[in-house]
Design an enzyme around this catalytic site. Structure first.
Site, PDB file in Angstrom:
ATOM      1  N   GLU A   1      -9.422  -2.580   2.829  1.00 23.49           N
ATOM      2  CA  GLU A   1      -9.166  -3.404   3.997  1.00 23.49           C
ATOM      3  C   GLU A   1     -10.273  -4.443   4.122  1.00 23.49           C
ATOM      4  O   GLU A   1     -11.420  -4.102   4.364  1.00 23.49           O
ATOM      5  CB  GLU A   1      -9.169  -2.487   5.232  1.00 23.49           C
ATOM      6  CG  GLU A   1      -9.010  -3.222   6.526  1.00 23.49           C
ATOM      7  CD  GLU A   1      -9.247  -2.325   7.728  1.00 23.49           C
ATOM      8  OE1 GLU A   1      -8.734  -1.192   7.745  1.00 23.49           O
ATOM      9  OE2 GLU A   1      -9.962  -2.764   8.629  1.00 23.49           O
TER      10      GLU A   1
ATOM     11  N   GLU B   1     -14.714   9.056   6.205  1.00 21.76           N
ATOM     12  CA  GLU B   1     -14.836   9.832   7.443  1.00 21.76           C
ATOM     13  C   GLU B   1     -15.578  11.140   7.252  1.00 21.76           C
ATOM     14  O   GLU B   1     -16.109  11.703   8.195  1.00 21.76           O
ATOM     15  CB  GLU B   1     -13.442  10.170   7.992  1.00 21.76           C
ATOM     16  CG  GLU B   1     -12.720   8.968   8.482  1.00 21.76           C
ATOM     17  CD  GLU B   1     -11.436   9.312   9.206  1.00 21.76           C
ATOM     18  OE1 GLU B   1     -11.205  10.498   9.504  1.00 21.76           O
ATOM     19  OE2 GLU B   1     -10.682   8.372   9.470  1.00 21.76           O
TER      20      GLU B   1
ATOM     21  N   ARG C   1      -3.343   9.856  22.854  1.00 22.92           N
ATOM     22  CA  ARG C   1      -2.892  10.200  21.505  1.00 22.92           C
ATOM     23  C   ARG C   1      -3.485  11.507  21.002  1.00 22.92           C
ATOM     24  O   ARG C   1      -4.679  11.755  21.140  1.00 22.92           O
ATOM     25  CB  ARG C   1      -3.262   9.089  20.524  1.00 22.92           C
ATOM     26  CG  ARG C   1      -2.444   7.832  20.729  1.00 22.92           C
ATOM     27  CD  ARG C   1      -1.027   8.016  20.240  1.00 22.92           C
ATOM     28  NE  ARG C   1      -0.949   7.866  18.791  1.00 22.92           N
ATOM     29  CZ  ARG C   1      -0.736   6.697  18.197  1.00 22.92           C
ATOM     30  NH1 ARG C   1      -0.597   5.592  18.879  1.00 22.92           N
ATOM     31  NH2 ARG C   1      -0.669   6.629  16.883  1.00 22.92           N
TER      32      ARG C   1
ATOM     33  N   ILE D   1       0.812  -1.221   0.000  1.00 22.02           N
ATOM     34  CA  ILE D   1       0.000   0.000   0.000  1.00 22.02           C
ATOM     35  C   ILE D   1       0.846   1.271   0.000  1.00 22.02           C
ATOM     36  O   ILE D   1       0.347   2.355  -0.261  1.00 22.02           O
ATOM     37  CB  ILE D   1      -0.993  -0.014   1.182  1.00 22.02           C
ATOM     38  CG1 ILE D   1      -1.812  -1.297   1.181  1.00 22.02           C
ATOM     39  CG2 ILE D   1      -1.935   1.176   1.174  1.00 22.02           C
ATOM     40  CD1 ILE D   1      -2.593  -1.555  -0.102  1.00 22.02           C
ATOM     41  N   GLY D   2       2.117   1.164   0.302  1.00 21.38           N
ATOM     42  CA  GLY D   2       2.956   2.362   0.169  1.00 21.38           C
ATOM     43  C   GLY D   2       4.082   2.467   1.165  1.00 21.38           C
ATOM     44  O   GLY D   2       5.243   2.512   0.807  1.00 21.38           O
TER      45      GLY D   2
ATOM     46  N   ASP E   1      -4.208   8.051  -2.509  1.00 19.98           N
ATOM     47  CA  ASP E   1      -4.836   7.507  -1.301  1.00 19.98           C
ATOM     48  C   ASP E   1      -6.037   8.333  -0.863  1.00 19.98           C
ATOM     49  O   ASP E   1      -5.940   9.547  -0.743  1.00 19.98           O
ATOM     50  CB  ASP E   1      -3.828   7.516  -0.138  1.00 19.98           C
ATOM     51  CG  ASP E   1      -2.799   6.405  -0.266  1.00 19.98           C
ATOM     52  OD1 ASP E   1      -3.153   5.319  -0.751  1.00 19.98           O
ATOM     53  OD2 ASP E   1      -1.639   6.638   0.134  1.00 19.98           O
TER      54      ASP E   1
ATOM     55  N   HIS F   1      -2.508  -4.423  11.139  1.00 17.28           N
ATOM     56  CA  HIS F   1      -2.618  -3.793  12.458  1.00 17.28           C
ATOM     57  C   HIS F   1      -2.096  -4.700  13.563  1.00 17.28           C
ATOM     58  O   HIS F   1      -1.982  -4.298  14.701  1.00 17.28           O
ATOM     59  CB  HIS F   1      -4.071  -3.400  12.729  1.00 17.28           C
ATOM     60  CG  HIS F   1      -4.625  -2.518  11.652  1.00 17.28           C
ATOM     61  ND1 HIS F   1      -5.205  -3.024  10.504  1.00 17.28           N
ATOM     62  CD2 HIS F   1      -4.642  -1.174  11.516  1.00 17.28           C
ATOM     63  CE1 HIS F   1      -5.564  -2.028   9.724  1.00 17.28           C
ATOM     64  NE2 HIS F   1      -5.234  -0.893  10.311  1.00 17.28           N
TER      65      HIS F   1
HETATM   66  N1  GLN Z   1       0.099   5.061   1.395  1.00 20.90           N
HETATM   67  C1  GLN Z   1      -0.155   5.149   2.794  1.00 20.90           C
HETATM   68  C2  GLN Z   1       0.718   4.171   3.571  1.00 20.90           C
HETATM   69  O1  GLN Z   1       0.962   3.126   3.089  1.00 20.90           O
HETATM   70  C3  GLN Z   1      -1.595   4.890   3.119  1.00 20.90           C
HETATM   71  C4  GLN Z   1      -1.854   5.034   4.577  1.00 20.90           C
HETATM   72  C5  GLN Z   1      -3.302   4.846   4.965  1.00 20.90           C
HETATM   73  O2  GLN Z   1      -4.075   4.271   4.253  1.00 20.90           O
HETATM   74  N2  GLN Z   1      -3.683   5.329   6.113  1.00 20.90           N
HETATM   75  O3  GLN Z   1       1.128   4.418   4.676  1.00 20.90           O
HETATM   76 ZN    ZN Z   2      -5.052   2.263   4.786  1.00 18.28          ZN
END
Ligand code: GLN
Ligand code: ZN
Length: 747
Positions: free
Chosen positions: A655, A595, A505, A421-422, A589, A684
């Site tokens: 996800e 949200e 946090r 994802i990055g 992204d 996670h």
């Molecule tokens: N490209 C971002 C990463 O991999 C995406 C983060 C996210 O979806 N919160 O961290």
């Molecule tokens: Zn994500």
């Protein structure tokens, strides 16, 4: 209006000017501080915050808006609603934090977003057989404590309807409201205890749940509950507090219920004006100082608003208030020396908002028409406006079918392409590198060298294990929004603008104060560097306009949609530059797309329309052969599948690892045309999924989706994981994919 206009603060931030609460809690959790130290800090903070409000001349100051972790969790404890798995923890403080954070033996209670804010609360777990009982010590103690300082507080309590609506049942049913009579009995006991405190006491019941579209049945329960509560003691004056949207139906339902007052948000619930006719002799707590944004009040606008309210309402019954708790804004502007005066003078955090309330009260009672200088916006960049007015194409060329055909040729990817994802692990080393550069401990050259080394390692690793589409790993980014905000004009960053996100946090959202534009390419050098290290394709990595706006404080003088459009133009230019430089796949992204959804169904269509438009505009510069990916961090697409379809990204990664394939069915049932990468494992958790498990997972996926549409990837970025976990997990993911691919090719 009468001479003395009363002022009201719904709630105050509790983390502390220097994040004292965070610091002491984290030391306590690391066994570096005693519980006494925690208590002392908490007491000091409460004291200080009461004095802030007293000094500003606020009439209604809260107690029990404080919490060591979260108010919903406090409520669960007040009701003795302690889930079974925590009951054997003897020490009550350990038990409290175990419920919030989990232990080796007991998973933490779930946490979720507080309405459409970035605050997260702990979700109470209820069952009919729980031994509910009352523990009112925290509430009574805080009241007594404030009284010692000469402050008679109003007591904040989450209302019974909101408490139940936001909780979950862990026994046979989903129906939390079924427990209302049981819970109400405890609330009655609580009010009886409160009534012993003083001869007149104000109690604020927070009921934001009623600003959503609620059923007739729940409205009836609302009215009957407050009927019961209002009856407990003549000494108690009940205020039903709503915020974040209008509460017309609830006000109507409470028309004949003798509560003292109702709090209505006139900033995010303009329609509340229609609710006034049902107030029926109650006080109006009029939320007109924006509790969710960082801008100075527009006094002229506020006075006009008050006039229109006063036209429909007995003006002596109006109390001036913040629109919601000030929990959602930073503490004070005092230490923001880095923000230029011209911008800072337009801003206002919690402490400054207190003075604004007082100023507004003075203005109103003076009956004069003088208007305080409100320093409203003037940040217009004519070039940005001009460009927006000249937009010719606001979406990509070609249909998905046309695009995917050329992409197939251009990219030459195998079936079931693998990717991530990055981000790759943000090691202590990489954080230190960024920190040292920021504080000028190391030179630009040293910094860049460090970043390049990290990218080299990422690329080498990905090639080694045989991933198909590579990423650079995002070592230069501290945060996916901040990174872009820092490079765009129109953004400013605070030094101490912390807002509580959950527990200890905090986040420090960027502030969008002016027209947004991009001075120069933001990611091109870095991505090109990564691409130069491999023959495989490296994905460009951008944050989408909707996510940037949803995680920032946004100027309020123009529409959010207009701000978003400006950000889209900047992203659009970045995409052009990336593809001109030879980058073939670009991910935009939209982690926070969902949200931003409004609380009221009636407002959803409008949000969806401008959010889709913004995304499509951002990617409109992509050629047909440039593949656009997007990523969203959640699994439940049931309600928004049509919206996702309209965004028309070539590939969406999502996800699904925790929720299983149930959620994926939405995509197959709707015969979603574009490609999908359902996360095959949960990033996670530190757990490494085995090859067999992933094999099974991918096979399941392919029962729901045709192989030619599917990508294989983890369910989010890997930045919070350790390298060891990432290495093993991704090796297993690639091996599982290769096995399946082999089978498909043979069969
Ligand atoms: N490209 C971002 C990463 O991999 C995406 C983060 C996210 O979806 N919160 O961290
Ligand atoms: Zn994500």
């Amino acid at each position: 209006m009468s001479n003395r206009v009363e002022t009201y603060v719904v709630g105050y931030p509790r983390i502390g000017e220097g994040r004292e609460l965070k610091k002491v809690l984290e030391r306590f959790w690391n066994q570096e501080a005693s519980y006494d130290e925690v208590e002392n800090t908490a007491r000091d903070l409460r004291h200080r915050h009461w004095i802030d409000q007293k000094d500003a001349g606020i009439t209604f100051i809260s107690s029990n808006d404080f919490s060591l972790y979260d108010n919903m969790l406090d409520m669960a404890l007040m009701l003795n609603a302690i889930p079974e798995r925590f009951r054997n923890i003897q020490d009550e403080h350990d038990r409290y934090f175990a419920m919030a954070r989990g232990t080796d033996n007991a998973v933490a209670m779930e946490m979720t977003k507080w309405f459409n804010t970035n605050y997260h609360y702990i979700v109470p777990e209820l069952s009919a057989d729980m031994p509910f009982s009352l523990n009112a010590e925290k509430i009574l103690g805080e009241y007594r404590d404030a009284k010692k300082y000469g402050i008679r507080t109003k007591i904040n309590i989450v209302g019974p309807i909101t408490f139940l609506v936001l909780s979950k049942r862990i026994d046979y049913t989903y129906d939390t409201l079924e427990l209302l009579p049981t819970i109400l009995a405890q609330f009655v006991l609580l009010l009886e205890k409160i009534a012993e405190l003083d001869d007149e006491i104000y109690v604020q019941f927070d009921e934001p749940a009623v600003v959503k579209d609620i059923s007739f049945e729940v409205l009836k329960q609302l009215a009957s509950s407050y009927g019961i509560l209002a009856d407990v003691s003549a000494k108690i004056k009940i205020i039903v507090m709503t915020y974040f949207n209008h509460a017309t139906e609830a006000v109507k339902a409470l028309k004949n219920v003798p509560v003292y007052g109702i709090g209505l948000d006139f900033i995010y619930g303009k329609e509340n004006i229609k609710a006034l006719e049902y107030l029926n002799g109650k006080k109006l707590i009029a939320g007109i100082i924006d509790g969710r944004n960082v801008w100075k009040n527009d006094y002229k606008g506020s006075l006009e608003l008050l006039n229109s309210i006063a036209g429909k309402f007995n003006k002596d019954d109006i109390i001036l208030s913040t629109s919601c708790s000030l929990l959602h804004v930073p503490y004070s502007l005092e230490h923001e020396e880095l923000i230029g005066e011209d911008i800072k003078k337009r801003m206002s955090f919690a402490k400054e908002k207190l003075s604004e309330l007082a100023d507004l009260a003075k203005l109103v009672s003076s009956n004069k028409n003088e208007v305080l200088e409100s320093s409203r916006f003037k940040s217009v960049n004519p070039n940005v406006r001009e460009r927006i007015s000249q937009i010719k194409r606001n979406e990509r060329e070609g249909t998905f079918a046309e695009r995917i055909a050329v992409q197939k040729k251009a990219l030459g990817l195998p079936l079931l392409p693998t990717t991530t994802i990055g981000s790759f692990p943000q090691t202590e080393e990489i954080r230190k590198l960024r920190r040292d550069f920021k504080h000028k401990v190391i030179s630009q050259v040293e910094y860049e060298c460090g970043i390049k080394n990290y990218i080299n390692a990422c690329i080498e690793f990905q090639e080694d294990i045989g991933l198909d589409v590579l990423v650079h790993g995002e070592p230069e980014r501290n945060d996916m929004v901040e990174y872009f905000g820092e490079q765009l004009d129109g953004f400013v960053f605070t030094k101490n603008g912390w807002v509580q996100s959950y527990g200890s946090r905090c986040v420090k959202p960027p502030v969008i104060y002016g027209d947004v534009s991009r001075a120069k390419p933001m990611t091109v050098d870095t991505i090109l560097y990564a691409q130069s290290k491999t023959k495989k394709i490296v994905k460009g990595m951008l944050t989408g306009p909707v996510t940037i706006i949803n995680w920032s404080f946004v100027r309020d003088d123009i529409e959010r949609s207009a701000v978003c459009e400006q950000i889209s133009m900047a992203i659009m230019d970045e995409i052009s530059d990336l593809q001109n430089a030879g980058i073939k796949i670009i991910q935009v992204d939209e982690a926070a797309f969902k949200e931003g959804y409004p609380l009221r169904n009636a407002e959803v269509a409008d949000y969806e329309e401008w959010a889709i438009k913004a995304f499509k505009l951002a990617v409109s510069s992509a050629w047909r052969q440039t593949q656009i990916h997007t990523h969203m961090c959640y699994s439940d697409f049931t309600d928004i599948i049509h919206t996702i379809e309209k965004m028309d990204a070539d590939v969406i990664t999502i996800e699904t690892s925790r929720s299983g394939n149930k959620m994926l069915k939405v995509f197959s049932d709707h015969s979603y045309k574009n490609q999908i990468g359902p996360g095959v494992y949960d990033i996670h958790s530190p757990r490494v999924p085995s090859m067999e498990e992933l094999l099974e997972k991918i096979e399941q996926l392919m029962r729901v989706l045709p192989a030619k549409k599917v990508w294989i990837n983890p369910d989010c970025g890997l930045k919070t994981r350790k390298w060891d976990e990432v290495r093993l997990s991704l090796v297993n993911m690639v091996r599982a994919t290769h096995n399946i691919r082999c089978g498909l090719e043979k069969g």
